[in-house]
Structure formats: C-alpha cells, structure tokens
Design a protein around this motif. Sequence first.
Motif, short mmCIF file in Angstrom:
data_model
loop_
_atom_site.label_atom_id
_atom_site.label_comp_id
_atom_site.label_asym_id
_atom_site.label_seq_id
_atom_site.Cartn_x
_atom_site.Cartn_y
_atom_site.Cartn_z
N ILE A 205 0.86 -1.19 0.00
CA ILE A 205 0.00 0.00 0.00
C ILE A 205 0.89 1.24 0.00
O ILE A 205 1.15 1.86 1.04
CB ILE A 205 -0.99 0.00 1.18
N THR A 206 1.38 1.56 -1.18
CA THR A 206 2.20 2.76 -1.37
C THR A 206 1.59 3.56 -2.52
O THR A 206 0.59 4.22 -2.35
CB THR A 206 3.67 2.37 -1.65
N PRO B 49 7.92 0.79 -4.50
CA PRO B 49 8.24 1.66 -3.36
C PRO B 49 7.84 1.00 -2.05
O PRO B 49 6.91 0.20 -1.99
CB PRO B 49 7.40 2.91 -3.64
N HIS B 50 8.57 1.36 -0.99
CA HIS B 50 8.30 0.84 0.35
C HIS B 50 7.90 1.97 1.28
O HIS B 50 8.33 3.11 1.10
CB HIS B 50 9.55 0.17 0.93
N ASP B 51 7.15 1.64 2.32
CA ASP B 51 6.74 2.62 3.31
C ASP B 51 7.58 2.50 4.59
O ASP B 51 8.51 3.25 4.81
CB ASP B 51 5.24 2.43 3.62
N TRP B 52 7.25 1.57 5.48
CA TRP B 52 7.93 1.26 6.74
C TRP B 52 7.74 2.30 7.84
O TRP B 52 8.35 2.20 8.90
CB TRP B 52 9.43 0.97 6.52
N SER B 53 6.90 3.30 7.62
CA SER B 53 6.67 4.28 8.68
C SER B 53 5.94 3.66 9.87
O SER B 53 6.20 4.03 11.03
CB SER B 53 5.88 5.48 8.14
N THR B 54 5.04 2.73 9.62
CA THR B 54 4.35 2.05 10.73
C THR B 54 5.37 1.34 11.61
O THR B 54 5.26 1.38 12.85
CB THR B 54 3.32 1.05 10.17
N HIS B 55 6.36 0.72 11.01
CA HIS B 55 7.38 0.03 11.80
C HIS B 55 8.22 1.01 12.62
O HIS B 55 8.53 0.75 13.78
CB HIS B 55 8.30 -0.79 10.88
N MET B 56 8.59 2.14 12.02
CA MET B 56 9.44 3.09 12.73
C MET B 56 8.72 3.68 13.94
O MET B 56 9.29 3.79 15.03
CB MET B 56 9.88 4.21 11.79
#
Length: 387
Positions: free
Chosen positions: A204-205, A261-268
Amino acid sequence: MNNFMLHTPTKVLFGEGQIAALRDQIPSDARVLITYGGGSVLRTGVLTRIREALSGMTLFEFGGIEPNPSYETLMGAVALARAERIDFLLAVGGGSVLDGTKFIAAAAPYAADKDSWHILETVGGEVQGAIPLGAVLTLPATGSEMNMGAVITRKSTGDKQHFFSPFVIPRFAVLDPVLTYTLPARQVANGVVDAFVHVIEQYITYPVDAKVQDRFAEGLLLTLLEEGPKALVEPDNYAVRANIMWSATLALNGLIGAGVPHDWSTHMLGHELTARHGLDHAQTLAVVLPVMLDAQRDSKRAKLLQYAERVWDLRDGSEAERIDGAIAATRAFFERMGVPTRLRDYGIEQPDIETMLAKLEARGYTALGEQGKVTLALSRHIYEAAR
C-alpha cells in the motif's frame, strides 16, 4: 515497475523432519555456536533433536536471547564467540533470535576497540564481514530467516535500531511447520499480524505497474486472512501452519518488495512504542497501521482502493466509503486474531509522545514513508489518534 536487483541466496529446507538434514548444511569441522531464546526449545525437545543431528561436531550454546533482543545480552554471546573461535552460528527460534544472531555474526569479527553499537548507528554500513549462520525457525513472523535485516534494542538507553548487511543473510533456513504447533496463541497471533503488516508496508504505497509483485502480495494477504484465525483454533493443522510459515517468509525475503516503493513508517513509529512502553512488536503494528493508513488516505488512495477491492472484495459505495471499509476490516482482522488495536487496550492511557517524537527526530525520521509525508507533526497525530 522500478529497476531492482534481487539476490536471495538462502537455501530453504521446508517441511516436517528437515532438522535431520542439518548436518549436511554445516562444514564438518566448524566450531558451531547454537543460539536460542527462552526455554521453549528445551521443553519441546527441539534443541535435543538438533544436538542429535549434529552429534560429533564441536558445539557451544548461548541461550536467553530476549524478545526484542538486547545489545547487552548479545554482547555476552559476542564475547563467547570470540573466545571460542566460533566460525558458524546456528539460530534456533523466531525473529528475535535470528536478529540477535545476525548481530552476533557481525559484531564478533568487528574491531575489538570499537563500540559494536556503531554497527546499528551506521545501519550496517561498516560491516565488512560476518560469521556465517543458519537458522532453524520455530516462530514464523519476521522473515528474518531469509533476509539481511535485524532490529536490536539497547536497554541502557532505550534505543531500538535496525541494520542491514548482505553478510548476515542466513546460508540456510529449516522451516518445519510442526515446530510451531506448541506456540502460545499470543505468539501465533503476533506472527500473523507481523507478516501481514510486512506485506502492507511494501504493497500500500503508490502504483508503479508492478502487477506480479502486487498479485503476490495480495495472495499472501489473503492466505494470512484465511489461515490466521484457523491457527488459533486448530494448532495441529499442518496445512494451516505450513501456509502461515511460508507466507511469513515470503512477506519479507525481498520478492514482493522488488521494484516497488516501500513505506515502513508504521514500523518506525512502532519501534518507539516498544522501546518506551514495552509492547510486543506486532502489537505496535496493530495499533499504528489503521491510523497510519487513514492519515495517508489521499497519497495512498489508488493502492487503498486496490486493496479494498482485491483483498476485501469492497466494490460498492464511494471511494471514501471503500477506503473506510478496508481500514475498518484490517482493524477487525487484528482484533479477531486477539491483537488489540488501541493503546488504551494495553493500559496506556497517556503514551509518552514527547519522548517518542524526540527519538524519531534524533534518528532523522522526520520524513518517513514512501513519499516522505510522515513528518513529526503527522507522527504526533498518529500517536494521539492511536490511544
């Protein structure tokens, strides 16, 4: 589709009884350090089976690697590895043991006059080599058994950081679904949620016409939705456990993330919740993700609508209604798995938002996400909305 390079060198030994093939995967003259977490591998007999499979080899053991593995504990294993001239590591456990063992592998040959935490501070950039390692997976969740990443916590400072290095990719991974039968329901649920969010962070990007990756990702999500609840009520169902185990590995072995593309904001943001409030990693993801998706519904609109249609079969109503429905269904799935989705459900009425924001800022995490839209102001909103 974006350009990409994909290298997945891990040999996978999948299926019941694959521990018997361990000996053929490790050099016969190796000095092997077996790493593990708590006592579950002892109680279930997994460690005994591994000792038998490696009978006659030079073996050492290091137990006690915690969930959210701590730098302080791991440095004890580093000292052991150096003292005993270990030249192969075998991680037995879930993602925390795998992550911790990757750090041991990188830190043992690291310059003795340097603080090994620098490996994390440079996100692995200074790693020039590592002790080779393999894995026997007992808890499917993180995909660490087939990738180059690890997350480590430093208890003394409350820091939780990640690093990446191709030198710590496991040489092989034993994936026997039977080894997951005795997992507590909480760990099963956490594993499913963790794998699910790993897929979401790469899916979901925004669209780049990567149809293969999208459909792989959707297949993994649908499998986790179908099999996750079954695992809670049918713990000895081999087919269910096998599909969950393989889904968790594929969720983060590089395949679905190649060329997108990647998100990873939820992980951070989730890492800071773990570091400050002690929540399980998957619990933080379940808390943050629904709010994060809602907060970025405009920039993620196209993929959210695709997610709503292909994963949740939501085809009627306005675009806003379908996006609302997909986010609500995601939250409901986590709740169905027994993983609450609001901080107050964990007794956290007043999260320490200022401390967490300060940590994000200190790490330079002021423009997270695939488009850099998760600013500190938006992170504040997400923490507040997740209460």
